[in-house]
Design an enzyme around this catalytic site. Structure first.
Site, PDB file in Angstrom:
ATOM      1  N   LYS A 192       0.828  -1.201   0.000  1.00  0.00           N
ATOM      2  CA  LYS A 192       0.000   0.000   0.000  1.00  0.00           C
ATOM      3  C   LYS A 192       0.862   1.251   0.000  1.00  0.00           C
ATOM      4  O   LYS A 192       0.604   2.215  -0.728  1.00  0.00           O
ATOM      5  CB  LYS A 192      -0.898   0.001   1.237  1.00  0.00           C
ATOM      6  CG  LYS A 192      -1.756   1.263   1.371  1.00  0.00           C
ATOM      7  CD  LYS A 192      -2.349   1.420   2.759  1.00  0.00           C
ATOM      8  CE  LYS A 192      -1.336   1.994   3.731  1.00  0.00           C
ATOM      9  NZ  LYS A 192      -1.942   2.631   4.920  1.00  0.00           N
ATOM     10  N   ASN A 193       1.913   1.252   0.816  1.00  0.00           N
ATOM     11  CA  ASN A 193       2.737   2.440   0.959  1.00  0.00           C
ATOM     12  C   ASN A 193       3.624   2.709  -0.248  1.00  0.00           C
ATOM     13  O   ASN A 193       4.261   3.773  -0.324  1.00  0.00           O
ATOM     14  CB  ASN A 193       3.586   2.346   2.230  1.00  0.00           C
ATOM     15  CG  ASN A 193       2.758   2.462   3.491  1.00  0.00           C
ATOM     16  OD1 ASN A 193       1.655   3.007   3.475  1.00  0.00           O
ATOM     17  ND2 ASN A 193       3.262   1.934   4.587  1.00  0.00           N
ATOM     18  N   CYS A 226      -4.791   7.755  10.325  1.00  0.00           N
ATOM     19  CA  CYS A 226      -4.690   7.258  11.697  1.00  0.00           C
ATOM     20  C   CYS A 226      -4.126   8.325  12.620  1.00  0.00           C
ATOM     21  O   CYS A 226      -3.186   9.045  12.272  1.00  0.00           O
ATOM     22  CB  CYS A 226      -3.770   6.028  11.739  1.00  0.00           C
ATOM     23  SG  CYS A 226      -4.567   4.495  11.219  1.00  0.00           S
ATOM     24  N   ARG A 248       1.942  14.516  12.864  1.00  0.00           N
ATOM     25  CA  ARG A 248       2.618  14.264  11.596  1.00  0.00           C
ATOM     26  C   ARG A 248       2.431  15.495  10.709  1.00  0.00           C
ATOM     27  O   ARG A 248       1.727  15.456   9.706  1.00  0.00           O
ATOM     28  CB  ARG A 248       2.048  13.008  10.918  1.00  0.00           C
ATOM     29  CG  ARG A 248       2.305  11.755  11.739  1.00  0.00           C
ATOM     30  CD  ARG A 248       2.023  10.505  10.958  1.00  0.00           C
ATOM     31  NE  ARG A 248       0.592  10.277  10.792  1.00  0.00           N
ATOM     32  CZ  ARG A 248       0.079   9.278  10.076  1.00  0.00           C
ATOM     33  NH1 ARG A 248       0.872   8.435   9.451  1.00  0.00           N
ATOM     34  NH2 ARG A 248      -1.219   9.120   9.978  1.00  0.00           N
ATOM     35  N   ASP A 288       5.765   0.634  12.000  1.00  0.00           N
ATOM     36  CA  ASP A 288       4.507  -0.029  11.645  1.00  0.00           C
ATOM     37  C   ASP A 288       4.421  -1.456  12.180  1.00  0.00           C
ATOM     38  O   ASP A 288       3.344  -2.054  12.164  1.00  0.00           O
ATOM     39  CB  ASP A 288       4.323  -0.045  10.126  1.00  0.00           C
ATOM     40  CG  ASP A 288       3.838   1.295   9.588  1.00  0.00           C
ATOM     41  OD1 ASP A 288       3.482   2.164  10.405  1.00  0.00           O
ATOM     42  OD2 ASP A 288       3.821   1.479   8.358  1.00  0.00           O
ATOM     43  N   ARG A 329      -7.832  -0.562   6.226  1.00  0.00           N
ATOM     44  CA  ARG A 329      -7.058   0.440   5.495  1.00  0.00           C
ATOM     45  C   ARG A 329      -5.723  -0.112   5.022  1.00  0.00           C
ATOM     46  O   ARG A 329      -5.147   0.389   4.048  1.00  0.00           O
ATOM     47  CB  ARG A 329      -6.791   1.672   6.371  1.00  0.00           C
ATOM     48  CG  ARG A 329      -8.009   2.564   6.609  1.00  0.00           C
ATOM     49  CD  ARG A 329      -7.613   3.823   7.364  1.00  0.00           C
ATOM     50  NE  ARG A 329      -6.469   4.452   6.749  1.00  0.00           N
ATOM     51  CZ  ARG A 329      -5.276   4.589   7.343  1.00  0.00           C
ATOM     52  NH1 ARG A 329      -5.072   4.139   8.570  1.00  0.00           N
ATOM     53  NH2 ARG A 329      -4.285   5.183   6.711  1.00  0.00           N
TER      54      ARG A 329
END
Length: 416
Positions: free
Chosen positions: A22-23, A116, A121, A304, A396
């Protein structure tokens, strides 16, 4: 409200193939905005965040087709540079569109992104970098507007190796006049994958994967076909789940060099990890030992995987210490693990985990993506049944996590 119902005590066994990251997929999809022709992105996971990015691209005017794990984007019809605020609020990664839209059209308007809640951030690094490239940045009423007749190559040094800022500034610099040097940048594999995609389209980038990247500006990009790298966080989650349940799982289609710190820590806890090209096999060793973990930007231990690793350490012998150095609010899963019988004490950004004989099933709720994965792992370990709510967070970042685990022998079902 949807929930996972997990009956623990079953070791995971079997083989699973890891899907695309995903990233990596999200910034690459954002970068298609800059292409002058059709782009085909393969290996894209079916996740909520990706769906949001597709909707954003369509709202800007792009033609997007999604079949199985392949997304085809025709960016030529794009006519808007105003990213819808309702979609921005759903996904933090939508900020990636700032650099590509500014580079192609000379303007972009975005609202501050959501996602999230795991700590501050800020997008200050992004905005400061855009200003350094020559853009005018205006902020008002929760919106950010960037404009520039031209972007110009420059020297930018980040205060912190932010992944998002590195990717956004790298994309913007592709169309800047001259040479841009980005220093103290993030080194994550997803940045390397984005650079490879851009290079296939005609960009000139050197150093992706190192702490300094040099971008030679070009005036046009073509379309291309690109395969997204496998998701190292999903792979790490499955590896930890296999170890936590005392199972024996083989992962196919992985890049072991992306998982070096995770493999090292698992071995420290007594887990056997066997690597062979694009295959990793994980099985529980003779003993389960405590370990200390400090999260760090790549190639360090990924933030993560901090929460999943904590779930594993709750029942090992001895005392483990986890220091979270990336995000200051990433221990929200601790209270839920304690509800299941874990012995964890938190002092600001340090968690001390004293191993207990076992966890017990309970009603718990995920408050963020990776914390949700930790609760699933804890449920697989626990005696009795665990009900995990807050699946919108887990969905997600994990494609049908229940199906993947069930195929490995877990007793997990999705219920309404």
């Amino acid at each position: 409200m949807e929930a996972f119902e997990v009956t623990g005590g079953r070791p995971l066994y079997g083989t699973t193939k890891i899907y695309g990251a995903k990233n990596a997929a999200l910034p690459i999809l954002a970068a298609t905005v800059m292409a002058g022709d059709v782009c085909v992105i393969e290996g894209v996971p079916r996740l909520q965040d990706v769906r949001v990015m597709v909707r954003i691209l369509q709202s800007l005017g792009a033609q997007v087709e999604w079949i199985d794990d392949t997304i085809t984007v025709d960016p030529r019809p794009i006519h808007s540079t105003d990213v819808p605020s309702d979609l921005m609020r759903q996904m933090r990664s939508s900020i990636f569109l700032m650099g590509p839209l500014l580079a192609r059209f000379g303007e972009v308007r975005v609202s501050r992104p959501g996602g999230c809640v795991i700590g501050q951030r800020p997008i200050d690094y992004h905005l400061r970098g855009m200003r350094d490239l020559g853009a005018k940045v205006e902020e008002a009423h929760g919106y950010v507007r960037c404009t520039a007749n031209r972007l110009y190559g420059t020297h930018i040094s980040l205060d912190f190796p932010s992944v998002g800022a590195t990717e956004n500034l790298m994309m913007a610099a592709v169309f800047a006049d001259g040479v841009t040097v980005l220093e103290n940048v993030a080194r994550e594999p997803e940045i390397v994958d984005l650079a490879r995609f851009l290079e296939k389209c005609g960009a000139s980038i050197e150093g992706a994967g190192d702490d300094s990247i040099r971008i030679y500006g070009v005036h046009h990009l073509t379309g291309t076909t690109h395969q997204v790298i496998p998701d190292r966080i999903v792979a790490g989650t499955v590896m930890i789940a296999a170890a936590a349940t005392g199972g024996d799982v083989t992962l196919e289609g992985v890049i072991p060099s992306h998982l070096g710190a995770t493999i090292t820590k698992l071995k420290e806890t007594g887990v056997q990890v066997i690597v062979d090209r694009d295959i990793i096999r994980v099985n529980q060793g003779a003993s389960r030992l405590a370990a200390d973990i400090r999260t760090a930007p790549f190639p360090g231990f990924p933030t993560d995987l901090q929460a999943p690793a904590m779930a594993l350490l709750t029942t090992v012998s001895g005392t483990s210490v986890i220091r979270e150095s990336v995000f200051e609010a990433r221990f929200k899963h601790v209270n839920e693990l304690v509800r299941m019988g874990a012995d964890i004490a938190v002092d600001i950004q340090t968690a001390v985990i004293r191993g207990v004989p076992r966890l017990s099933g309970a009603l718990v709720e995920a408050s963020d993506l990776r914390g949700g994965a930790a609760l699933v792992i804890a449920g697989l370990m626990a005696e009795g049944k665990t009900r995990i709510e807050g699946l919108q967070h887990i969905d997600r970042g994990y494609q049908q996590l229940d199906t993947m685990l069930r195929d490995l022998g877990a007793d997990i079902v999705r219920i309404d």
